[in-house]
Write a protein that holds these residues in place. Structure first.
Motif, PDB file in Angstrom:
ATOM      1  N   PHE A 190       8.917 -46.513   1.659  1.00  0.00           N
ATOM      2  CA  PHE A 190      10.214 -45.894   1.931  1.00  0.00           C
ATOM      3  C   PHE A 190      10.731 -46.282   3.320  1.00  0.00           C
ATOM      4  CE2 PHE A 190      12.979 -42.540   3.515  1.00  0.00           C
ATOM      5  CZ  PHE A 190      13.896 -42.461   2.481  1.00  0.00           C
ATOM      6  N   LYS A 222       9.874 -48.819   5.019  1.00  0.00           N
ATOM      7  CA  LYS A 222       9.827 -50.284   5.177  1.00  0.00           C
ATOM      8  C   LYS A 222       8.908 -50.688   6.322  1.00  0.00           C
ATOM      9  CE  LYS A 222      13.368 -50.136   2.294  1.00  0.00           C
ATOM     10  NZ  LYS A 222      13.435 -48.664   2.161  1.00  0.00           N
ATOM     11  N   ARG A 224      15.910 -50.623   9.668  1.00  0.00           N
ATOM     12  CA  ARG A 224      15.320 -50.953   8.365  1.00  0.00           C
ATOM     13  C   ARG A 224      15.975 -50.139   7.246  1.00  0.00           C
ATOM     14  NH1 ARG A 224       8.958 -51.994   9.773  1.00  0.00           N
ATOM     15  NH2 ARG A 224       9.392 -52.968  11.768  1.00  0.00           N
ATOM     16  N   GLY A 225      15.770 -50.597   6.035  1.00  0.00           N
ATOM     17  CA  GLY A 225      16.265 -49.863   4.873  1.00  0.00           C
ATOM     18  C   GLY A 225      17.782 -49.787   4.868  1.00  0.00           C
ATOM     19  N   ASN A 228      19.803 -48.769  -1.083  1.00  0.00           N
ATOM     20  CA  ASN A 228      18.606 -48.699  -1.941  1.00  0.00           C
ATOM     21  C   ASN A 228      17.437 -47.892  -1.397  1.00  0.00           C
ATOM     22  OD1 ASN A 228      17.443 -50.399  -0.050  1.00  0.00           O
ATOM     23  ND2 ASN A 228      18.032 -52.244  -1.155  1.00  0.00           N
ATOM     24  N   ASP A 229      17.658 -47.048  -0.396  1.00  0.00           N
ATOM     25  CA  ASP A 229      16.534 -46.210   0.063  1.00  0.00           C
ATOM     26  C   ASP A 229      16.026 -45.292  -1.055  1.00  0.00           C
ATOM     27  OD1 ASP A 229      16.145 -47.203   2.543  1.00  0.00           O
ATOM     28  OD2 ASP A 229      17.077 -45.559   3.643  1.00  0.00           O
ATOM     29  N   TYR A 281      13.270 -46.425  -3.340  1.00  0.00           N
ATOM     30  CA  TYR A 281      11.886 -46.527  -2.879  1.00  0.00           C
ATOM     31  C   TYR A 281      11.129 -45.203  -2.956  1.00  0.00           C
ATOM     32  CZ  TYR A 281      12.733 -51.274  -1.436  1.00  0.00           C
ATOM     33  OH  TYR A 281      13.006 -52.606  -1.454  1.00  0.00           O
ATOM     34  N   VAL A 282      11.691 -44.214  -3.601  1.00  0.00           N
ATOM     35  CA  VAL A 282      10.963 -42.943  -3.723  1.00  0.00           C
ATOM     36  C   VAL A 282       9.953 -43.046  -4.867  1.00  0.00           C
ATOM     37  CG1 VAL A 282      11.164 -40.463  -4.069  1.00  0.00           C
ATOM     38  CG2 VAL A 282      12.928 -41.681  -2.806  1.00  0.00           C
ATOM     39  N   HIS A 283      10.411 -43.510  -6.023  1.00  0.00           N
ATOM     40  CA  HIS A 283       9.541 -43.645  -7.198  1.00  0.00           C
ATOM     41  C   HIS A 283       8.695 -42.392  -7.415  1.00  0.00           C
ATOM     42  CE1 HIS A 283      10.207 -48.054  -6.318  1.00  0.00           C
ATOM     43  NE2 HIS A 283      10.646 -47.904  -7.538  1.00  0.00           N
ATOM     44  N   TRP A 284       7.361 -42.524  -7.203  1.00  0.00           N
ATOM     45  CA  TRP A 284       6.448 -41.386  -7.383  1.00  0.00           C
ATOM     46  C   TRP A 284       6.022 -40.801  -6.034  1.00  0.00           C
ATOM     47  CZ3 TRP A 284       6.718 -40.037 -12.138  1.00  0.00           C
ATOM     48  CH2 TRP A 284       6.640 -40.943 -13.193  1.00  0.00           C
ATOM     49  N   HIS A 324      11.806 -37.628   0.396  1.00  0.00           N
ATOM     50  CA  HIS A 324      12.388 -38.922   0.763  1.00  0.00           C
ATOM     51  C   HIS A 324      13.714 -39.159   0.038  1.00  0.00           C
ATOM     52  CE1 HIS A 324       8.308 -40.772   2.113  1.00  0.00           C
ATOM     53  NE2 HIS A 324       8.837 -39.978   3.018  1.00  0.00           N
ATOM     54  N   ARG A 359      16.349 -37.468   1.941  1.00  0.00           N
ATOM     55  CA  ARG A 359      16.469 -38.218   3.199  1.00  0.00           C
ATOM     56  C   ARG A 359      17.274 -39.502   2.966  1.00  0.00           C
ATOM     57  NH1 ARG A 359      12.957 -39.140   7.985  1.00  0.00           N
ATOM     58  NH2 ARG A 359      11.640 -37.443   7.284  1.00  0.00           N
ATOM     59  N   GLY A 360      16.986 -40.161   1.833  1.00  0.00           N
ATOM     60  CA  GLY A 360      17.719 -41.385   1.480  1.00  0.00           C
ATOM     61  C   GLY A 360      19.204 -41.107   1.291  1.00  0.00           C
ATOM     62  N   ILE A 391      20.813 -40.662   4.677  1.00  0.00           N
ATOM     63  CA  ILE A 391      21.006 -41.955   5.360  1.00  0.00           C
ATOM     64  C   ILE A 391      22.224 -42.680   4.777  1.00  0.00           C
ATOM     65  CG2 ILE A 391      19.979 -44.258   5.715  1.00  0.00           C
ATOM     66  CD1 ILE A 391      17.231 -42.805   5.756  1.00  0.00           C
ATOM     67  N   ASP A 424      15.113 -41.866 -14.156  1.00  0.00           N
ATOM     68  CA  ASP A 424      14.736 -41.518 -15.527  1.00  0.00           C
ATOM     69  C   ASP A 424      14.915 -40.019 -15.720  1.00  0.00           C
ATOM     70  OD1 ASP A 424      13.978 -44.050 -16.353  1.00  0.00           O
ATOM     71  OD2 ASP A 424      12.010 -43.867 -15.449  1.00  0.00           O
ATOM     72  N   GLN A 458      11.660 -41.724 -10.697  1.00  0.00           N
ATOM     73  CA  GLN A 458      11.238 -43.006 -11.267  1.00  0.00           C
ATOM     74  C   GLN A 458      12.413 -43.595 -12.055  1.00  0.00           C
ATOM     75  OE1 GLN A 458       9.763 -45.904 -11.273  1.00  0.00           O
ATOM     76  NE2 GLN A 458       7.830 -44.814 -10.975  1.00  0.00           N
TER      77      GLN A 458
END
Lengths: 393, 186
Positions: free
Chosen positions: A157, A159, B38-39, B64-65, B68-71, B76, B79-80, B83, B116, B126
């Motif tokens: 997350f 990076k 970054r990000g 696209n932050d 990057y959370v996924h699982w 986050h 937070r994304g 941002i 999903d 995810q």
């Protein structure tokens, strides 16, 4: 054989519903980590019976007409049931240790409680000590997995790619520790439940020798765990994909939770026999390994409690070395034996690596926070039920 | 899609202004990747720098932050979003402050992906299992030819963005399958 009992149709009439009841209670106990501890204890008592019966079957006592019940009755510390252990009520054949020292009324109440909850107490005691020992041994590995997972996603997350090796390295180191632990834990846990002594788990030298000298029985154990844990992992990840079905559109949180409860009840019906099977398989492997150790090194002072008592009563003849008077053959056999042992240990490590890898893959397919890392459902607690935070009551 | 990329077909690669843009970027931040943000903060910084140096007629930002959370940690995700919010505010402020951009350039800002919609997910972020909702995203569009302040609060197709931009910019989007999102047009 005098030890084999013939069961009348009338007894079957009682035994089948009783077995169904025990199975149902076991499935229910697999629904929560606290009650799953009792499943560990219950399975441990079943393993004790499996080991003692296996030893009795290989002894000359069978030929002498000594039944299994008679053999067990001679063991001072045996609280082993004759069939599947009870969950609550004390098994009728087990000794009643209560004496009327508190007056007749007090004694009657105490005796009733002892009988009514005797098995429950045994299951809890065996389960707590057994699960705690396994937990302590696997915790370094599983906590590293948890750290690796959390760290990995944080690196992703934020990076922090210059630190990307850290998460992978922690995960791999955790797997290495898990493999090493699992070379030891199955036989150590079985010794603990057979002897009923917690210290037996921590007899490092003897337990390690038992595993090392019986590499041929440890490989199938690892393979059985690897194959069956794959099935359990599929059961664990399935709800995520089922949950994407349009069938659930319009379901309330309560309805979704009810569906998940029913799913986990069905999953428990598979998990319980699988868990019991793998540990009975380990019990059989331990019975062979301990017997081989005893016959080669009788009276084998490292044995403990019930284990020592039972093996001493089996009247087993000491095992003669095949090459006692042939030094060249003995040296050759020892050298080849070491090579074969090494190969078996490597294959066993690969089997345990597969068990760990399956858990990682399952987490990538359906993540379950925290507890799924710390508890492998076939190694520690037979429990996979996890209610997502959004559906929690 | 690669066969449709004119840069690959002609072998021209990046245009001279783009090359200069990256040279300036490297001069300022170096090549290590350790100094620059970054990000999505990086994307905001790049957008602001592009506004200043490249003077684009169309700017599309693909944050696209949240991808990057996924699982991982559910916190986050918010937070994304925060941002992304801060980035949009900076871009809008930069546009409003520049007379040349105001009502003259098209901005489209989208996240990378949806989620999903499994009902049984512990961390519902995810999006790798090809469900419909994993392709459902929001979009912020403003600039020349775009109606101001309108919220389209209904599911639309992600692939409608490309033909809508084509309509606004006045070029044909013959390879796009979606329909123009008429409510966006002023």
């Amino acid at each position: 054989m005098s030890g084999e009992r013939t069961i009348s149709p009338r007894r079957w009439f009682v035994a089948v519903p009783l077995l169904a009841w025990k199975y149902l209670v076991g499935v229910l106990f697999c629904q929560h980590p606290v009650t799953a501890v009792m499943v560990v204890g219950w399975t441990g008592r079943l393993m004790q019976r499996r080991v003692l019966r296996s030893w009795w079957q290989k002894s000359p006592l069978v030929g002498q007409g000594v039944s299994y019940e008679q053999f067990v009755a001679t063991l001072p510390e045996a609280h082993t049931p004759q069939g599947f252990p009870n969950w609550f009520w004390r098994e009728p054949r087990l000794p009643d240790s209560q004496t009327p020292s508190q007056g007749v009324a007090g004694w009657a109440v105490s005796r009733f409680l002892h009988r009514a909850l005797g098995s429950l107490a045994d299951n809890i005691r065996q389960g707590c000590t057994g699960a705690l020992s396994i937990f302590l041994f696997t915790l370094p590995a599983t906590s590293l997995w948890l750290c690796a997972w959390v760290l990995g996603w944080n690196i992703s997350f934020f990076k922090l790619y210059e630190q990307s090796e850290l998460g992978v390295s922690l995960g791999l180191f955790g797997i290495l520790l898990f493999v090493l632990a699992m070379l030891y834990v199955p036989l150590a846990h079985t010794r603990q439940v057979v002897t009923g002594q917690w210290r037996a788990f921590f007899d490092f030298r003897f337990n390690w020798r038992l595993a090392r000298c019986n590499a041929a029985v440890m490989l199938p154990v690892a393979l059985v765990f690897a194959v069956l844990s794959l099935a359990i992992m599929i059961l664990r990840i399935a709800p995520y994909y089922i949950g994407t079905s349009p069938h659930f559109e319009g379901f309330s949180v309560e309805q979704l939770r009810q569906w998940l409860d029913r799913y986990h009840l069905a999953a428990g019906a598979v998990l319980l026999p699988t868990y019991v099977f793998v540990w009975l398989f380990v019990a059989k492997a331990y019975a062979r390994a301990a017997l081989a150790q005893y016959t080669a090194h009788a009276p084998c002072p490292s044995l403990r409690g019930l284990e020592r008592e039972a093996l001493a009563r089996l009247q087993l003849p000491p095992r003669e070395s095949r090459f006692a008077n042939r030094p060249i053959l003995r040296t050759t056999s020892r050298t080849c034996g070491r090579a074969v042992t090494l190969a078996l240990v490597v294959l066993t490590c690969l089997g345990w690596f597969a068990v760990a890898a399956e858990l990682f893959v399952a987490q990538f397919f359906n993540y379950m926070p925290g507890t799924a890392w710390l508890n492998h459902p076939l190694v520690l607690l037979p429990w996979i039920k996890d209610i997502p935070p959004g559906l929690a009551p | 899609m690669e066969s449709l990329d004119y840069r690959r077909a002609t072998g021209t690669g990046q245009s001279p202004p783009i090359k200069v843009f990256w040279e300036n970027w490297r001069q300022f931040y170096g090549d290590s990747g350790l100094v620059n943000p970054r990000g999505d903060r990086l994307l905001t910084k790049l957008s602001l720098r592009a506004l200043k140096n490249l003077r684009p007629k169309l700017m599309m930002v693909n944050y696209n932050d949240c991808d990057y959370v996924h699982w991982g940690n559910m916190a986050h995700y918010t937070r994304g979003i925060a941002i992304m919010d801060a980035g949009i505010r900076k871009i809008v402020a930069a546009v409003e402050a520049d007379e040349e951009y105001r009502d003259n350039t098209i901005f489209v800002i989208v996240p990378d992906c949806g989620q999903d919609d499994s009902k049984f997910a512990a961390v519902p972020c995810q999006h790798h299992f090809n469900t419909r909702s994993s392709r459902e995203i929001f979009a912020v569009a403003f600039g020349a030819g775009i109606v101001r302040g309108r919220v389209i609060d209904r599911p639309t197709e992600q692939m409608q963005i490309a033909p809508t931009i084509g309509q606004l910019m006045g070029f044909a989007t013959k390879h796009a399958d979606g329909q123009v999102l008429e409510e966006v047009l002023a």
